[in-house]
Design an enzyme around this catalytic site. Structure first.
Site, PDB file in Angstrom:
ATOM      1  N   LYS A 187       0.890  -1.307  -0.002  1.00 54.64           N
ATOM      2  CA  LYS A 187       0.079  -0.094  -0.023  1.00 54.64           C
ATOM      3  C   LYS A 187       0.852   1.347   0.036  1.00 54.64           C
ATOM      4  O   LYS A 187       0.501   2.223  -0.630  1.00 54.64           O
ATOM      5  CB  LYS A 187      -1.062  -0.002   1.047  1.00 54.64           C
ATOM      6  CG  LYS A 187      -2.008  -1.163   0.928  1.00 54.64           C
ATOM      7  CD  LYS A 187      -3.411  -1.007   1.862  1.00 54.64           C
ATOM      8  CE  LYS A 187      -4.302  -1.853   1.192  1.00 54.64           C
ATOM      9  NZ  LYS A 187      -3.788  -3.428   1.396  1.00 54.64           N
TER      10      LYS A 187
HETATM   11  C1  LIG Z   1      -4.448  -4.260   0.959  1.00 54.00           C
HETATM   12  C2  LIG Z   1      -3.739  -5.762   0.853  1.00 54.00           C
HETATM   13  C3  LIG Z   1      -4.226  -6.614  -0.197  1.00 54.00           C
HETATM   14  C4  LIG Z   1      -5.497  -6.596  -1.188  1.00 54.00           C
HETATM   15  O1  LIG Z   1      -5.145  -5.764  -2.293  1.00 54.00           O
HETATM   16  P1  LIG Z   1      -6.337  -4.993  -2.846  1.00 54.00           P
HETATM   17  O2  LIG Z   1      -6.004  -3.908  -3.667  1.00 54.00           O
HETATM   18  O3  LIG Z   1      -7.646  -4.547  -1.736  1.00 54.00           O
HETATM   19  O4  LIG Z   1      -6.897  -6.097  -3.742  1.00 54.00           O
HETATM   20  C5  LIG Z   1      -3.414  -7.924  -0.357  1.00 54.00           C
HETATM   21  N1  LIG Z   1      -2.280  -7.989   0.530  1.00 54.00           N
HETATM   22  C6  LIG Z   1      -1.893  -7.124   1.525  1.00 54.00           C
HETATM   23  C7  LIG Z   1      -0.924  -7.381   2.234  1.00 54.00           C
HETATM   24  C8  LIG Z   1      -2.580  -5.882   1.542  1.00 54.00           C
HETATM   25  O5  LIG Z   1      -2.428  -4.966   2.590  1.00 54.00           O
END
Ligand SMILES: *Cc1c(COP(=O)(O)O)cnc(C)c1O
Length: 486
Positions: A124
Site C-alpha cells: 500500500k
Molecule cells: C490491501 C492488501 C491486499 C489486497 O489488495 P487489494 O488492492 O485490496 O485487492 C493484499 N495483501 C496485502 C498485504 C494488503 O495490504
C-alpha cells in the site's frame, strides 16, 4: 483527459478535481473517459527508465492538468531508495520493486516482484506515498487543508499515516480497535510522534470504528466544516499509482515487446489487480491476470461462474491473510463497467441490485442479469483460492527451496500462480507484504520468527502516542474539532 463515473455522471472532472474526493456524486467510481494507449516505441524507451521516471511517464497520461515539471518533481521525491529501503539481501533499493526468479521448470518461470520495501512493509506504500505528496501539492495550490478521517484494522491506516506524516495542510485522525491489532502493527502506528497524526484507540471492535466513520460521513455539515476526507482504496490516484509497477514488472521480466507476461495478484478490494487490468487496457502485453483469494472467495466465485455474490459479515472469515478478508470488493465496479462495454445505466442497475439483493449474475443462465461473463476471456482474468493450510505449506516450500521468507498474502499468490502457469509466459507474483508484518503465521509455518528489516528490531519498545476513547460519535467529533481548531 477527463474522468467519468461508472454510473454515468460526467462533470468533465480533471485529475486534480477528483484527487481529494472519494465516490463520484452519483455513487459510482471515477475512471478516465478513455484509457490512454502506450505505443511499442514508448515501451521500448521506457525500458531504460528509473522507477521514478517511469512513474512520471505513466502518470502524465492521466494527470494531464498537473504541469509536467511539478509532476516530475513529485514522482522523483516519492520513488527513492531512501523511502523504499527495506530490501532483502540480493535486492537493490534503487530498483524500488525488485524482481526475482523463484522457480524455473519445464519452460515455466515463476517470478516474485517485491512491492513491500516501503516504510510500512506492505504494497500500500507504493500508492500511498505518492498520494501524500500529491495531496500536499494540491492543497498548497488551493490554499486549502484536509483532515483525513478513517478506520483501520492494520495495513491501510499505517500506510496512510506514514504517507501523510509531517505533510503541510493535512491531519490524520485514525480509529483502530483498542488492543486488537498485532503488537507490531500497533507499534508501527502509535510510535509516530508527528503532531499532525492522531491515533484513536476505540474501546470496541473494527466494525464499531467503521460505524463511527460512516456516522461522521453522513453528517454533511460537520464534514464540510472540518474539511473531512478519506484515503480509501477506491481513490483513483491510488489505483493509477499502482499501474506503474505492472509496467515495471513487465519491463524487468522481458527483453522485447513481443514477449508476454502474466501476473498473479493477492486480492481483497480489487484495487491492485484493477490497476493490472488498466495497464493491460493501455496496451501492456499482459497475457493473464490471476486473482488470488483466500477463504473469502467472492472474487474467485465470480471469475469461475459469472455470479457476484457479496457476503454478509457472518460469512466473512477472519483468516491468516487478513488484508484479503473482504465481503465485497470495492473496486470491482470499475472492471464491471468495462466488461459491460461501459454501459453506465446497466452498471447502476446491477450495483443497486448488489445493495438490495446482495449480488448479480452475468452467467447468461435463465433468469440471470446478462451474459457478458462469456467475454471474460478477452480481459485475461483467471482466479484461484488458497486456504490456511496452503499458506503454511507454501511458506515452508519457498523457504526450503530458496531460503526466502514470504508473508501469508504472498503465499496465497504463489499457491494460485502455480496452478495457472503457461509455458513460455513468465508468471509474476506480486509480493504484497513482508513476513515481519504477519509473524504469527510465518512462525507457525517455519518454527522461527520472521526476519525484520533493519530499524524495526525494537519497534514494540518505542514510546507510543495515542488516545483511548469510547465508541461515542459525539466524543470523537469533539476530539476532531478541538484539534483542527475549525
Ligand atoms: C490491501 C492488501 C491486499 C489486497 O489488495 P487489494 O488492492 O485490496 O485487492 C493484499 N495483501 C496485502 C498485504 C494488503 O495490504
Amino acid at each position: 483527459m477527463h474522468y467519468v463515473s461508472t454510473r454515468g455522471h460526467d462533470g468533465h472532472a480533471s485529475f486534480s478535481e477528483i484527487l481529494l474526493g472519494g465516490l463520484a456524486p452519483d455513487g459510482g467510481l471515477f475512471l478516465p473517459e478513455i484509457y490512454p494507449r502506450v505505443t511499442p516505441d514508448e515501451l521500448t524507451q521506457w525500458r531504460s527508465l528509473s522507477y521514478a521516471d517511469l512513474a512520471f511517464e505513466v502518470l502524465k497520461k492521466f494527470a494531464t492538468d498537473i504541469p509536467e515539471s511539478d509532476l516530475g518533481a513529485l514522482t522523483s521525491k516519492t520513488y527513492t531508495s531512501t523511502v523504499y529501503r527495506n530490501c532483502r539481501s540480493g535486492e537493490k533499493a534503487d530498483d524500488i520493486t525488485p524482481l526475482r526468479t523463484l522457480e524455473k521448470q519445464d519452460g515455466n518461470t515463476l517470478m516474485l516482484q517485491s512491492l513491500s520495501n516501503g516504510p510500512t512493509l506492505a504494497f500500500k506504500d507504493m500508492a500511498m506515498q505518492l498520494l501524500g505528496n500529491l495531496f500536499e501539492y494540491t492543497l498548497a495550490k488551493q490554499h486549502a487543508e484536509l483532515n483525513i478521517f478513517g478506520a483501520t484494522s492494520g495495513d491501510t491506516g499505517s500506510a496512510a499515516e506514514y504517507a501523510m506524516r509531517g505533510k503541510k495542510g493535512i491531519r490524520v485522525f485514525m480509529l483502530s480497535p483498542h488492543q486488537r491489532m498485532s503488537a507490531f502493527q500497533t507499534a508501527q502506528m502509535f510510535s509516530l510522534q508527528d503532531p499532525n497524526i492522531f491515533n484513536i484507540a476505540v474501546r470496541g471492535v473494527f466494525d464499531d470504528c467503521q460505524d463511527m466513520v460512516k456516522a461522521v460521513s453522513n453528517d454533511l455539515a460537520f464534514k464540510a466544516k472540518q474539511k473531512i476526507g478519506t484515503v480509501n482504496s477506491i481513490n483513483w490516484a491510488r489505483v493509477v499509482a499502482q499501474v506503474v509497477y505492472y509496467f515495471r514488472g513487465y519491463l524487468a521480466a522481458t527483453t522485447s515487446n513481443e514477449q508476454k507476461v502474466s501476473f498473479t495478484v493477492p486480492s481483497g478490494n480489487f484495487g491492485n489487480v484493477c490497476a493490472g487490468h488498466i495497464a493491460r487496457m493501455m496496451g501492456l502485453p499482459v497475457d493473464k491476470l490471476v486473482v488470488a483469494t483466500n477463504e473469502n472467495d467472492v472474487l474467485h466465485e465470480f471469475f469461475r461462474t459469472g455470479v457476484y455474490r457479496v457476503r454478509k459479515s457472518a460469512e466473512t472469515y477472519h483468516t491468516s491473510s487478513p488484508s484479503m478478508d473482504i465481503s465485497k470488493a470495492s473496486n470491482f465496479e470499475r472492471f464491471i463497467f468495462d466488461l459491460l462495454g461501459r454501459d453506465s445505466a446497466r452498471v447502476k442497475a446491477l450495483f443497486a441490485k448488489v445493495e438490495h439483493s446482495g449480488g448479480f449474475d452475468l452467467s447468461g443462465a435463465a433468469g440471470s442479469d446478462g451474459d457478458e461473463f462469456k467475454q471474460i476471456g478477452q480481459y485475461g482474468f483467471l482466479s484461484g483460492r488458497s486456504l490456511h493450510a496452503d499458506r503454511l505449506r507454501t511458506i515452508r516450500e519457498v523457504f526450503a527451496a530458496q531460503g526466502l521468507m514470504i508473508d501469508t498474502h504472498t503465499a496465497d499468490g504463489i499457491k494460485v500462480a502455480r496452478e495457472n502457469l503457461t509455458p513460455g509466459v513468465p508468471m509474476i507474483v506480486l509480493e504484497t507484504a513482508l513476513p515481519a508484518k504477519f509473524n504469527e503465521t510465518v512462525s507457525e509455518a517455519l518454527g522461527r520468527d520472521a526476519e525484520r528489516p533493519a530499524g524495526f528490531e525494537n519497534i514494540e519498545s518505542l514510546p507510543q502516542r495515542f488516545e483511548v476513547m469510547n465508541a461515542d460519535v459525539d466524543a470523537i467529533k469533539a476530539f476532531i474539532s478541538n484539534h483542527t481548531g475549525l
